[in-house]
Design an enzyme around this catalytic site. Structure first.
Site, mmCIF file in Angstrom:
data_model
loop_
_atom_site.group_PDB
_atom_site.id
_atom_site.type_symbol
_atom_site.label_atom_id
_atom_site.label_comp_id
_atom_site.label_asym_id
_atom_site.label_seq_id
_atom_site.Cartn_x
_atom_site.Cartn_y
_atom_site.Cartn_z
ATOM 1 N N THR A 19 0.785 -1.115 -0.073
ATOM 2 C CA THR A 19 -0.103 0.230 0.011
ATOM 3 C C THR A 19 0.895 1.263 0.173
ATOM 4 O OG1 THR A 19 -0.036 -0.194 2.361
ATOM 5 C CG2 THR A 19 -1.931 -0.862 1.306
ATOM 6 N N GLY A 108 17.892 -9.787 4.267
ATOM 7 C CA GLY A 108 17.180 -10.683 3.323
ATOM 8 C C GLY A 108 16.063 -11.185 3.628
ATOM 9 N N ALA A 109 15.480 -11.066 4.887
ATOM 10 C CA ALA A 109 14.455 -11.931 5.224
ATOM 11 C C ALA A 109 13.143 -11.126 5.185
ATOM 12 C CB ALA A 109 14.589 -12.476 6.687
ATOM 13 N N SER A 113 16.462 -5.246 7.229
ATOM 14 C CA SER A 113 17.607 -4.908 7.654
ATOM 15 C C SER A 113 18.180 -3.692 7.015
ATOM 16 C CB SER A 113 18.717 -6.174 7.396
ATOM 17 O OG SER A 113 18.824 -6.524 6.183
ATOM 18 N N SER A 114 17.700 -3.524 5.529
ATOM 19 C CA SER A 114 18.410 -2.603 4.803
ATOM 20 C C SER A 114 17.872 -1.137 5.408
ATOM 21 C CB SER A 114 17.809 -2.755 3.405
ATOM 22 O OG SER A 114 16.479 -2.583 3.073
ATOM 23 N N ASP A 158 9.246 1.263 5.374
ATOM 24 C CA ASP A 158 10.222 0.351 6.001
ATOM 25 C C ASP A 158 11.261 1.412 6.911
ATOM 26 O OD1 ASP A 158 9.282 -1.908 4.930
ATOM 27 O OD2 ASP A 158 11.158 -1.795 3.681
ATOM 28 N N TYR A 210 8.280 -6.558 -8.356
ATOM 29 C CA TYR A 210 7.862 -5.518 -7.487
ATOM 30 C C TYR A 210 7.620 -4.526 -8.284
ATOM 31 C CZ TYR A 210 8.314 -1.944 -4.037
ATOM 32 O OH TYR A 210 7.873 -0.699 -3.161
HETATM 33 P P1 ADP Z 1 15.700 -7.046 4.020
HETATM 34 O O1 ADP Z 1 15.579 -5.474 3.947
HETATM 35 O O2 ADP Z 1 14.490 -7.415 3.968
HETATM 36 O O3 ADP Z 1 16.633 -7.500 5.065
HETATM 37 P P2 ADP Z 1 17.032 -6.355 1.552
HETATM 38 O O4 ADP Z 1 17.430 -6.901 0.483
HETATM 39 O O5 ADP Z 1 16.231 -5.005 1.386
HETATM 40 O O6 ADP Z 1 16.309 -7.303 2.379
HETATM 41 O O7 ADP Z 1 18.506 -5.847 2.346
HETATM 42 C C1 ADP Z 1 19.510 -6.802 2.916
HETATM 43 C C2 ADP Z 1 20.900 -6.063 2.329
HETATM 44 O O8 ADP Z 1 20.874 -4.823 3.271
HETATM 45 C C3 ADP Z 1 21.951 -6.870 2.473
HETATM 46 O O9 ADP Z 1 22.281 -7.837 1.474
HETATM 47 C C4 ADP Z 1 23.230 -6.127 2.793
HETATM 48 O O10 ADP Z 1 23.524 -5.525 1.484
HETATM 49 C C5 ADP Z 1 22.459 -4.964 3.568
HETATM 50 N N1 ADP Z 1 22.656 -5.076 4.801
HETATM 51 C C6 ADP Z 1 21.663 -5.220 5.795
HETATM 52 N N2 ADP Z 1 22.338 -5.345 7.170
HETATM 53 C C7 ADP Z 1 23.294 -5.146 7.157
HETATM 54 C C8 ADP Z 1 24.645 -5.436 7.970
HETATM 55 N N3 ADP Z 1 24.322 -5.467 9.256
HETATM 56 N N4 ADP Z 1 25.730 -5.212 7.436
HETATM 57 C C9 ADP Z 1 25.973 -5.017 6.209
HETATM 58 N N5 ADP Z 1 25.115 -5.079 5.079
HETATM 59 C C10 ADP Z 1 23.831 -4.988 5.690
HETATM 60 MG MG MG Z 2 15.077 -4.196 2.584
#
Ligand code: ADP
Ligand code: MG
Length: 372
Positions: A19, A108-109, A113-114, A158, A210
C-alpha cells in the site's frame, strides 16, 4: 561530542502490504532486533564503513565524491547512500565519519535490515553533525538513498517504521502525508504472542515483480482517474472494478483497496482493546496477497496454512513477498501456543523437504535511538 553508539530496529508489518506506493496505510511495528552503529566524526572527509555481518574489509570513500553509481556496489551502498542524501539536503554540511555496524536483524528476510542500516546511519550523522533533522525527514532521506543510490525501488514504510516506532505500539502510518499515530499493541497482555517466521527463501523474480506490481497499480489509478489507489473508496469498489478492462489490474486494485480497509479495521479493533479480532484480518490479508496481488510463494503459504491449522488466530506474509517472512498471531501458551506452533511449523518444513525456518518472538519494540 564527536562519537557515539546508535541502534535502529528491523520491522514486521502487521497489516497494510503493498500500500505504501499507493499513498495508502500501513501498520508496522519494530522488532527487538537492531543494527547497531558505533560512529565517530573524522575531519579528513573520508567515510569509512565496516560491518561485522558483511564479508570483506572496510570500505573507504571520499564523501565529496559520493554519487549514485560511483560507489563499489554491495552493502556499503546503503549507508553511503544515506551520507550522499544527507549531503545533498544540507549542502555538504556533513563530512567524514567512521562507522562500524553489528546487527541482529536477519538480512534479506523481509524484516528490513536495509532500512535499519540506513536509519542508524542517518541518526548517527544527524547527531554527529548536529543537523537537527526530524525523524520523518530522515526516513525520507533514507528511502531516497535506497531508491536512488542503492537502486532498490521501495516505499517509505520500512524507513519510517525503523525511525518512528515506539515500544508497545504499532505505527498507523498514512504514507500520503506521513502522518502517523501510535496504536497501543500489546499481545502479551491478552495472552497472545506474535511470531516472525523467516522462510529463508528469496525467490529471484522479486525485483522485477515488484516493479510490475507498482506499474500495474499506477495504471489502475490512471484508468480510474484518481491520484493514487488510496483514493478509490471501499464502498462502491465493485462499480470501480467494473470500469477496469484488464483482469490483472482489477486484481491489483482490489487488493490495495481492501487492504487499506483492513488496516482501518485492525486499528479499530486495537483501539477497542480486541487484539484477538485482528487475527482473521491478517489471514484475509494473506489470501488477498496470494490470490489477488500474487506476491506470495509456496513457503509463505505453507507457514500460513500450517499455523492456522494448528490453531493460530491469524497469519500472513509480511514485507514484499516471494519469500522472506510471515507473521503469526497465536496463543502464548496451551495446545495452540507458540511452542506447539514452532514445533508444527518446523515439522511441516521438514516434511516438505525445506530447510528449517527461523522462528522468533516479535513483541513490538522501540524505534531507532542513541545508546551512548
Ligand atoms: P531486508 O531489508 O528485507 O533485510 P534487503 O535485500 O532489502 O532485505 O536488504 C538486505 C541487504 O542490506 C543485505 O544484502 C546487505 O547488503 C544490507 N545489509 C543489511 N544489514 C546489514 C549489515 N548489518 N551489514 C552489512 N550489510 C547489511
Ligand atoms: Mg529491505
Amino acid at each position: 561530542m564527536g562519537e557515539g553508539v546508535w541502534a535502529a530496529p528491523g520491522r514486521v508489518n502487521l497489516i497494510g502490504e503493498h500500500t505504501d506506493y499507493n499513498d495508502g496505510f500501513a501498520m508496522p511495528f519494530a522488532l527487538p532486533h537492531t543494527v547497531v552503529a558505533a560512529a565517530a566524526r573524522r575531519d579528513d572527509g573520508v567515510l569509512r564503513l565496516r560491518s561485522a555481518d558483511a564479508p570483506g574489509g572496510p570500505v573507504e570513500l571520499r564523501v565529496s565524491g559520493l554519487a549514485p553509481g560511483a560507489g563499489p556496489g554491495g552493502w556499503s551502498d546503503y549507508p553511503a547512500g544515506v551520507v550522499w542524501a544527507l549531503r545533498e539536503t544540507v549542502r555538504g554540511a556533513v563530512g567524514g565519519v567512521d562507522i562500524s555496524f553489528t546487527s541482529t536483524v536477519p538480512m534479506g528476510a523481509g524484516l528490513s535490515s536495509s532500512a535499519a542500516l540506513e536509519v542508524v546511519t542517518a541518526l548517527a550523522l544527524n547527531d554527529l553533525y548536529e543537523l537537527g533533522l526530524e525523524r520523518r525527514r530522515l526516513a525520507r532521506l533514507c528511502q531516497r538513498a535506497e531508491n536512488v543510490y542503492a537502486g532498490a525501488p521501495t516505499g517509505i514504510m520500512d524507513q519510517t517504521a525503523s525511525a518512528c516506532c515506539t515500544a508497545g505500539h504499532a505505527l498507523h502510518l498514512d504514507t500520503r502525508d506521513l502522518s502517523q499515530r501510535q496504536i497501543p499493541f500489546d499481545p502479551a497482555a491478552h495472552g497472545l504472542a506474535l511470531l516472525a517466521v523467516d522462510t529463508r527463501v528469496r525467490h529471484a523474480l522479486s525485483d522485477g515483480a515488484y516493479g510490475e506490481r507498482r506499474a500495474g497499480c499506477a495504471a489502475g489509478a490512471a484508468a480510474l482517474e484518481v491520484e493514487a489507489l488510496r483514493d478509490v473508496p471501499y464502498e462502491g469498489l465493485d462499480e470501480e472494478l467494473a470500469r477496469l478492462a484488464d483482469e490483472e489490474i482489477r486484481r491489483l486494485v482490489r487488493h490495495v483497496v481492501t487492504e487499506n480497509r483492513r488496516v482501518e479495521q485492525v486499528v479499530a479493533h486495537l483501539r477497542a482493546g480486541d487484539v484477538r479480532a485482528v487475527g482473521p484480518l491478517l489471514s484475509e490479508g494473506h489470501a488477498s496477497l496470494r490470490d489477488d496481488f500474487r506476491v506470495s510463494c509456496p513457503e509463505l503459504d505453507l507457514v500460513v496454512e500450517t499455523a492456522l491449522g494448528a490453531g493460530a488466530l491469524g497469519a500472513r506474509m509480511t514485507g514484499g513477498g516471494f519469500g522472506g517472512s510471515a507473521v503469526v498471531l497465536a496463543e502464548a501458551e496451551g495446545p495452540a501456543g507458540v511452542e506447539v506452533q514452532t514445533a508444527v511449523l518446523t515439522e511441516a518444513f521438514a516434511a516438505a523437504g525445506l530447510a528449517a525456518p527461523r522462528i522468533f518472538s516479535a513483541q513490538p519494540s522501540g524505534g531507532a535511538a542513541r545508546l551512548s
